[in-house]
Design a protein around this motif. Structure first.
Motif, PDB file in Angstrom:
ATOM      1  N   LEU A 171       0.823  -1.202   0.000  1.00 62.52           N
ATOM      2  CA  LEU A 171       0.000   0.000   0.000  1.00 62.52           C
ATOM      3  C   LEU A 171       0.865   1.264   0.000  1.00 62.52           C
ATOM      4  O   LEU A 171       0.535   2.253  -0.665  1.00 62.52           O
ATOM      5  CB  LEU A 171      -0.946  -0.003   1.205  1.00 62.52           C
ATOM      6  CG  LEU A 171      -2.059  -1.052   1.171  1.00 62.52           C
ATOM      7  CD1 LEU A 171      -2.847  -1.040   2.466  1.00 62.52           C
ATOM      8  CD2 LEU A 171      -2.985  -0.828  -0.015  1.00 62.52           C
ATOM      9  N   TRP A 172       1.978   1.218   0.728  1.00 58.52           N
ATOM     10  CA  TRP A 172       2.889   2.367   0.723  1.00 58.52           C
ATOM     11  C   TRP A 172       3.441   2.599  -0.683  1.00 58.52           C
ATOM     12  O   TRP A 172       3.516   3.740  -1.154  1.00 58.52           O
ATOM     13  CB  TRP A 172       4.033   2.153   1.708  1.00 58.52           C
ATOM     14  CG  TRP A 172       4.916   3.356   1.858  1.00 58.52           C
ATOM     15  CD1 TRP A 172       4.804   4.370   2.759  1.00 58.52           C
ATOM     16  CD2 TRP A 172       6.045   3.688   1.022  1.00 58.52           C
ATOM     17  NE1 TRP A 172       5.784   5.313   2.555  1.00 58.52           N
ATOM     18  CE2 TRP A 172       6.553   4.933   1.500  1.00 58.52           C
ATOM     19  CE3 TRP A 172       6.665   3.082  -0.056  1.00 58.52           C
ATOM     20  CZ2 TRP A 172       7.666   5.549   0.925  1.00 58.52           C
ATOM     21  CZ3 TRP A 172       7.765   3.707  -0.649  1.00 58.52           C
ATOM     22  CH2 TRP A 172       8.259   4.912  -0.162  1.00 58.52           C
ATOM     23  N   LEU A 173       3.831   1.536  -1.352  1.00 55.87           N
ATOM     24  CA  LEU A 173       4.375   1.655  -2.705  1.00 55.87           C
ATOM     25  C   LEU A 173       3.331   2.228  -3.660  1.00 55.87           C
ATOM     26  O   LEU A 173       3.640   3.066  -4.507  1.00 55.87           O
ATOM     27  CB  LEU A 173       4.852   0.287  -3.195  1.00 55.87           C
ATOM     28  CG  LEU A 173       6.134  -0.248  -2.546  1.00 55.87           C
ATOM     29  CD1 LEU A 173       6.292  -1.740  -2.807  1.00 55.87           C
ATOM     30  CD2 LEU A 173       7.354   0.502  -3.059  1.00 55.87           C
ATOM     31  N   LEU A 174       2.096   1.770  -3.533  1.00 56.47           N
ATOM     32  CA  LEU A 174       1.030   2.278  -4.395  1.00 56.47           C
ATOM     33  C   LEU A 174       0.777   3.766  -4.154  1.00 56.47           C
ATOM     34  O   LEU A 174       0.472   4.517  -5.085  1.00 56.47           O
ATOM     35  CB  LEU A 174      -0.257   1.486  -4.153  1.00 56.47           C
ATOM     36  CG  LEU A 174      -0.335   0.110  -4.822  1.00 56.47           C
ATOM     37  CD1 LEU A 174      -1.449  -0.728  -4.213  1.00 56.47           C
ATOM     38  CD2 LEU A 174      -0.540   0.257  -6.327  1.00 56.47           C
ATOM     39  N   ARG A 175       0.919   4.193  -2.930  1.00 57.41           N
ATOM     40  CA  ARG A 175       0.695   5.596  -2.596  1.00 57.41           C
ATOM     41  C   ARG A 175       1.846   6.503  -3.012  1.00 57.41           C
ATOM     42  O   ARG A 175       1.628   7.664  -3.393  1.00 57.41           O
ATOM     43  CB  ARG A 175       0.511   5.756  -1.084  1.00 57.41           C
ATOM     44  CG  ARG A 175      -0.852   5.405  -0.549  1.00 57.41           C
ATOM     45  CD  ARG A 175      -0.912   5.762   0.936  1.00 57.41           C
ATOM     46  NE  ARG A 175      -2.223   5.515   1.514  1.00 57.41           N
ATOM     47  CZ  ARG A 175      -2.548   5.837   2.766  1.00 57.41           C
ATOM     48  NH1 ARG A 175      -1.653   6.397   3.566  1.00 57.41           N
ATOM     49  NH2 ARG A 175      -3.768   5.591   3.224  1.00 57.41           N
ATOM     50  N   ASN A 176       3.063   5.989  -2.956  1.00 58.71           N
ATOM     51  CA  ASN A 176       4.227   6.874  -2.980  1.00 58.71           C
ATOM     52  C   ASN A 176       5.182   6.713  -4.154  1.00 58.71           C
ATOM     53  O   ASN A 176       6.046   7.570  -4.346  1.00 58.71           O
ATOM     54  CB  ASN A 176       5.030   6.690  -1.682  1.00 58.71           C
ATOM     55  CG  ASN A 176       4.255   7.141  -0.464  1.00 58.71           C
ATOM     56  OD1 ASN A 176       4.192   8.334  -0.174  1.00 58.71           O
ATOM     57  ND2 ASN A 176       3.668   6.190   0.252  1.00 58.71           N
TER      58      ASN A 176
END
Length: 560
Positions: free
Chosen positions: A168-173
């Motif tokens: 989820l962090w990768l998808l956001r950032n």
């Protein structure tokens, strides 16, 4: 449990068969051991003894405090180099590579890779299991309705530890990850999935699989059905539709076809027939096949697995439910307690504080003092894992006086692992209703007799240390060996790695042991709240329940 080979052989066998082996020659199994700080390739004989090994370290990337990354391509290259290096030793000793029946894989778990499934190229560095950049995101997720129901499905609580928060962090950032997601090309996997994909040649063959011991660490898998859970995917899809993300097919830990074959190098064409996440692999390598058996691996982190049989036990005391192995379609489960900092605490003393250039010297330094001198070191560099699950703790030392020496710090660093292991064992006893009678150990820190004696004194049961401690790699070799017919059942493994073991019996009286542990528990309470305060200053959201917990913790701290 028996007849494993017969059950595995009933699966569909692919066109590529294992290399022909002359029955008169010796038989071996290869094992890829892809760890947090290094990769290795070991070749085992049928007695479970390694006859060749090659190891290579790779870069540890720390872009920001609390961040820990690996270069995914460098990991693959390190594995390929290790295969060539071990094979060179193997053949130099007069063995033929044709006698290697199959290759198994064991790997660091939770570590997350995203790549483009069309090009096969990684879109960002792998985010390592120790990484804590997702602490605020984890708190955000915990505050959502339904978060309390997830652990009963997947066996894991929401924290920085599982792969889901990293994805989820990768998808956001990360823009490249978002672009691949929008194009429908985003592939997500743990290291085992990435390795099998790349070792099979990438998108051309598109071997995209993961076994249940690894898939159970993502939070996406229903631990009972061994399939991706719609309920869990729905919960985490509030911002991104995770069904648009390509996820690996979940397959058995031993399989004649699913993992494909090596497509380059000296072992080109050799089949990959087994895969286990590193801690499950160590349990298999320690022959923890019966319910009630347990092992503790003292590696970069520290991981204690307790075999609970063919039904998962969802912990009420801060532990994880995980898959121990799934060789023949009947999964075996384990309770797990994980410690973020074990061997990495020793490396901290070496690399950051300049205590020594060799890890065994830390034990020697600890032996220069009779005890810890009243010093307690809560090594919460990545928060605290089981059974505490405190994301907002930082590493803290308590009890420093003019009397404190380097030896006390060294001793307190070793003791921190032993204290946390006791806390995990206490939780396992509560969850299972049974007290362990002995604990099998392996990993780098188990080489320290002082550390193992301290462990025995604190937990009050014998510590069993095998002579050959490459048990993690051995577990992957056993998985591949079952599929290849090298071993047919667990009975054939009873005598593997039993000669020369060391037993550490408890020597400390019960009152002294309890006093030491009580001081540790007090220090844990006092280490809380550091990151929570920083997030509050930065205006990051905090769950209502966590606000209340923080208030209670402050009140409890004032009483200590």
């Amino acid at each position: 449990m028996s007849g494993i080979v017969e059950k595995i052989s009933n699966m569909v066998v692919g066109e590529q068969q294992a290399p022909k082996v002359d029955p008169s020659t010796e038989t071996f199994v290869g094992s890829i051991d892809q760890g947090t700080t290094s990769s290795r390739f070991l070749i085992f004989d049928t007695k479970g003894e390694p006859v060749a090994v090659h190891q290579g370290e790779f870069s540890q990337i720390y872009p920001n405090p609390g961040w820990h990354e690996h270069d995914p391509e460098e990991i693959v290259k390190s594995v390929e180099n290790c295969i060539e290096g071990a094979l060179k030793i193997f053949e130099k000793d007069g063995h033929s590579k044709e006698s290697i029946k199959a290759v198994g894989i064991t790997n660091q778990r939770e570590t997350t890779v995203c790549w483009d499934n069309k090009t096969g190229k990684a879109l960002y560095n792998a985010i390592v299991w120790t990484d804590t950049r997702t602490a605020a995101l984890a708190r955000e997720l915990k505050a959502r309705d339904g978060s309390d129901k997830l652990q009963d499905i997947c066996g894991l609580p929401i924290s920085t530890y599982p792969s889901v928060t990293k994805l989820l962090w990768l998808l956001r950032n990360v823009e490249k990850v978002k672009e691949a997601y929008e194009a429908g090309n985003l592939a997500f996997g743990t290291i085992d999935a990435w390795l099998t994909f790349k070792l099979n040649g990438g998108p051309d063959k598109n071997i995209f699989v993961s076994d249940a011991t690894n898939s159970s660490r993502t939070m996406f898998m229903d631990i009972r059905t061994l399939k991706y859970s719609d309920e869990v995917l729905d919960f985490f899809s509030y911002e991104f539709d995770l069904r648009k993300v390509h996820m690996p097919e979940i397959v058995r830990s031993a399989d004649t076809k699913a993992y494909g074959q090596l497509t380059s190098g000296s072992l080109q064409g050799w089949p990959i027939m087994g895969c286990l996440g590193d801690q499950s692999s160590a349990l298999v390598g320690q022959k923890g096949y019966e319910p009630g058996s347990a092992k503790n691996t003292y590696g970069t982190g520290c991981f204690l697995l307790y075999n609970v049989g063919d039904k998962p036990v969802i912990s009420k005391h801060g532990l994880l439910a995980t898959v121990a192995y799934n060789f023949d379609g009947k999964p075996i489960y384990a309770l797990e307690g994980s410690i973020a900092v074990a061997g990495s605490g020793v490396k901290f003393l070496m690399n950051n504080l300049g205590f020594s250039q060799a890890s065994h010297k830390i034990t020697e330094l600890a032996e220069t003092v009779q005890d810890n001198g009243g010093l307690v070191f809560v090594t919460a560099f990545s928060g605290l894992f089981a059974p505490y699950w405190i994301d907002d703790a930082h590493g803290t030392m308590f009890g420093i006086t003019h009397h404190t020496e380097r030896g006390h710090i060294a001793r307190a660093t070793l003791e921190a692992v032993c204290f946390q292991t006791k806390a995990i064992l206490d939780a396992m006893e509560k969850d299972s209703g049974h007290k362990l009678t002995e604990l099998a150990v392996d990993g780098g820190m188990s080489n320290s007799a002082l550390c193992m004696q301290t462990q025995a004194d604190l937990v009050g049961i014998p510590i069993i240390r095998p002579k050959m401690r490459e048990t993690t790699a051995l577990g992957a070799a056993i998985a591949a060996g079952f599929a290849a017919g090298v071993w047919k059942d667990f009975d054939e493994l009873k005598e593997v790695n039993t000669a020369g073991q060391t037993i550490f019996e408890p020597k400390m009286d019960d009152a002294s042991s309890k006093k030491m542990f009580k001081r540790w528990e007090r220090a844990v309470q006092m280490s809380k709240g550091w990151l929570a305060e920083e997030d509050a200053e930065e205006g990051k959201p905090q769950a209502e329940g966590e606000k209340e917990d923080a208030k209670k913790e402050q009140e409890e701290g004032s009483k200590l």
